[in-house]
Motif scaffolding. Structure first.
Motif, PDB file in Angstrom:
ATOM      1  N   LYS A  99      43.400  44.300  27.950  1.00 34.83           N
ATOM      2  CA  LYS A  99      44.179  45.363  28.695  1.00 34.83           C
ATOM      3  C   LYS A  99      45.234  46.259  28.253  1.00 34.83           C
ATOM      4  CE  LYS A  99      45.656  45.763  33.551  1.00 34.83           C
ATOM      5  NZ  LYS A  99      45.875  45.085  34.844  1.00 34.83           N
ATOM      6  N   LEU A 100      45.248  47.670  28.138  1.00 33.01           N
ATOM      7  CA  LEU A 100      46.043  48.549  27.386  1.00 33.01           C
ATOM      8  C   LEU A 100      46.739  49.366  28.501  1.00 33.01           C
ATOM      9  CD1 LEU A 100      43.971  49.594  24.336  1.00 33.01           C
ATOM     10  CD2 LEU A 100      45.614  47.446  24.572  1.00 33.01           C
ATOM     11  N   ASP A 101      48.093  49.402  28.246  1.00 32.58           N
ATOM     12  CA  ASP A 101      48.961  50.188  29.285  1.00 32.58           C
ATOM     13  C   ASP A 101      49.283  51.514  28.868  1.00 32.58           C
ATOM     14  OD1 ASP A 101      50.983  51.211  30.797  1.00 32.58           O
ATOM     15  OD2 ASP A 101      52.032  49.507  30.866  1.00 32.58           O
ATOM     16  N   PRO A 102      48.788  52.693  29.486  1.00 29.40           N
ATOM     17  CA  PRO A 102      49.110  54.009  28.931  1.00 29.40           C
ATOM     18  C   PRO A 102      50.592  54.232  28.847  1.00 29.40           C
ATOM     19  CG  PRO A 102      47.674  54.036  30.691  1.00 29.40           C
ATOM     20  CD  PRO A 102      48.259  52.555  30.832  1.00 29.40           C
ATOM     21  N   GLU A 103      51.334  53.714  29.544  1.00 24.19           N
ATOM     22  CA  GLU A 103      52.803  53.887  29.134  1.00 24.19           C
ATOM     23  C   GLU A 103      53.365  53.525  27.766  1.00 24.19           C
ATOM     24  OE1 GLU A 103      56.653  53.746  31.821  1.00 24.19           O
ATOM     25  OE2 GLU A 103      55.476  52.271  31.745  1.00 24.19           O
ATOM     26  N   SER A 157      51.355  48.620  35.778  1.00 24.01           N
ATOM     27  CA  SER A 157      51.851  48.583  37.067  1.00 24.01           C
ATOM     28  C   SER A 157      53.016  49.753  37.354  1.00 24.01           C
ATOM     29  CB  SER A 157      52.620  47.282  37.096  1.00 24.01           C
ATOM     30  OG  SER A 157      51.626  46.331  37.031  1.00 24.01           O
ATOM     31  N   SER A 158      53.225  50.405  36.197  1.00 20.89           N
ATOM     32  CA  SER A 158      54.229  51.356  36.457  1.00 20.89           C
ATOM     33  C   SER A 158      54.052  52.445  35.301  1.00 20.89           C
ATOM     34  CB  SER A 158      55.556  51.014  36.429  1.00 20.89           C
ATOM     35  OG  SER A 158      56.010  50.207  35.234  1.00 20.89           O
ATOM     36  N   GLY A 159      54.596  53.825  35.656  1.00 25.16           N
ATOM     37  CA  GLY A 159      54.504  54.641  34.488  1.00 25.16           C
ATOM     38  C   GLY A 159      53.215  55.298  34.128  1.00 25.16           C
ATOM     39  N   VAL A 160      52.191  55.099  34.899  1.00 27.07           N
ATOM     40  CA  VAL A 160      50.789  55.503  34.658  1.00 27.07           C
ATOM     41  C   VAL A 160      50.574  57.032  35.053  1.00 27.07           C
ATOM     42  CG1 VAL A 160      48.278  55.102  34.892  1.00 27.07           C
ATOM     43  CG2 VAL A 160      50.133  53.350  34.653  1.00 27.07           C
ATOM     44  N   LEU A 180      38.852  51.789  33.680  1.00 29.01           N
ATOM     45  CA  LEU A 180      39.898  52.036  34.336  1.00 29.01           C
ATOM     46  C   LEU A 180      40.418  51.553  35.299  1.00 29.01           C
ATOM     47  CD1 LEU A 180      42.766  54.178  34.189  1.00 29.01           C
ATOM     48  CD2 LEU A 180      41.345  55.700  35.842  1.00 29.01           C
ATOM     49  N   GLU A 181      41.673  50.784  35.524  1.00 31.37           N
ATOM     50  CA  GLU A 181      41.961  49.966  36.787  1.00 31.37           C
ATOM     51  C   GLU A 181      43.019  51.297  37.324  1.00 31.37           C
ATOM     52  OE1 GLU A 181      43.205  45.663  36.835  1.00 31.37           O
ATOM     53  OE2 GLU A 181      45.116  46.785  36.712  1.00 31.37           O
ATOM     54  N   VAL A 182      42.578  51.645  38.477  1.00 33.88           N
ATOM     55  CA  VAL A 182      43.073  52.777  38.927  1.00 33.88           C
ATOM     56  C   VAL A 182      44.396  52.092  40.056  1.00 33.88           C
ATOM     57  CG1 VAL A 182      42.781  54.592  40.723  1.00 33.88           C
ATOM     58  CG2 VAL A 182      40.876  53.813  39.318  1.00 33.88           C
ATOM     59  N   THR A 183      45.483  52.341  39.531  1.00 31.63           N
ATOM     60  CA  THR A 183      46.779  51.962  40.167  1.00 31.63           C
ATOM     61  C   THR A 183      47.498  53.038  40.915  1.00 31.63           C
ATOM     62  OG1 THR A 183      47.914  51.779  38.184  1.00 31.63           O
ATOM     63  CG2 THR A 183      47.143  49.724  38.712  1.00 31.63           C
TER      64      THR A 183
END
Length: 232
Positions: free
Chosen positions: A14-18, A42-45, A66-69
């Motif tokens: 799982k990779l965080d775009p931020e 969880s934030s900054g996406v 994509l996990e749509v948050t």
């Protein structure tokens, strides 16, 4: 793709775009033998950082979901989409509110055959997701099982996600949960930073998700792939 487009996944990063990730690191992850890359945070996406990360991953032949948050981060072009429903919170906006908001705006564009709901049960009070959603993390075994049964038997959600983000969870609870899941696919995430932890979690979860360690110890993250493959 069918509604079980993720059914063969045993391991996913799982990779965080931020968060920053060099091309060399991304290459190592995408060629590691993992079954998939899940993009989400969880934030900054944002739309921009999500598109950028997707474009970089697209150079490789592996599933990319994509996990749509956030509505801002809802980007077309992924192989599949997960819509998280945080079950152990009193805040309806995290169970159905934000999802309805998204469907009002983008419902006609949703690729339904490649979209699946995730029933999240967040169990680490220090996790960002727990704080944002005000999740009730102090559940005993019976409490966790009750949420799992609701997700699996009543709601028939395709994914039940036990999330300890930031720490390694109680494997005795995970074992009991596995015994109760009949319909959905059991995901586990949280604190998997060694081969032994990867093997232990993979013994009970259908799919393990490795995230935070990617950014602090890449070699440790990569070692979890083979550990899971060997645990089949």
């Amino acid at each position: 793709m069918s509604s079980t487009w993720f059914s063969h996944w045993r391991h996913a990063f799982k990779l965080d775009p931020e968060k920053e990730l060099s091309d060399e690191m991304l290459d190592a992850l995408c060629t590691s033998g993992t079954d998939a890359i899940i993009v989400g945070g969880s934030s900054g996406v944002t739309f921009e950082n999500t598109v950028d990360l997707m474009a970089r991953i697209r150079r490789y032949e592996l599933d990319c979901a994509l996990e749509v948050t956030t509505l801002e981060g809802a980007v077309p072009g992924f192989d599949g989409y997960f819509v998280p429903l945080v079950l152990n919170t009193d805040k309806a906006e995290w169970i159905i509110g934000k999802q309805i908001e998204g469907l009002r705006e983008f419902g006609s564009f949703v690729p339904w055959d490649e979209t699946a709901a995730q029933g999240y049960i967040i169990l680490n009070e220090e996790a960002t997701a727990a704080k944002v959603t005000e999740a009730h993390t102090d559940l005993d075994e019976a409490g966790v099982i009750s949420y799992v049964q609701m997700a699996d038997r009543l709601m028939r959600l395709p994914v039940i996600y036990i999330e300890y983000s930031g720490k390694f969870g109680d494997m005795n609870i995970l074992k009991r949960v596995r015994d109760k899941v009949e319909h959905g696919q059991l995901f586990y995430g949280g604190g998997i930073d060694t081969v032994d932890k990867a093997r232990e979690a993979a013994q009970w979860a259908h799919t393990i998700v490795v995230g935070n360690i990617v950014y602090t110890d890449l070699n440790a993250a990569l070692s979890t792939v083979e550990a899971v493959k060997q645990s089949k």
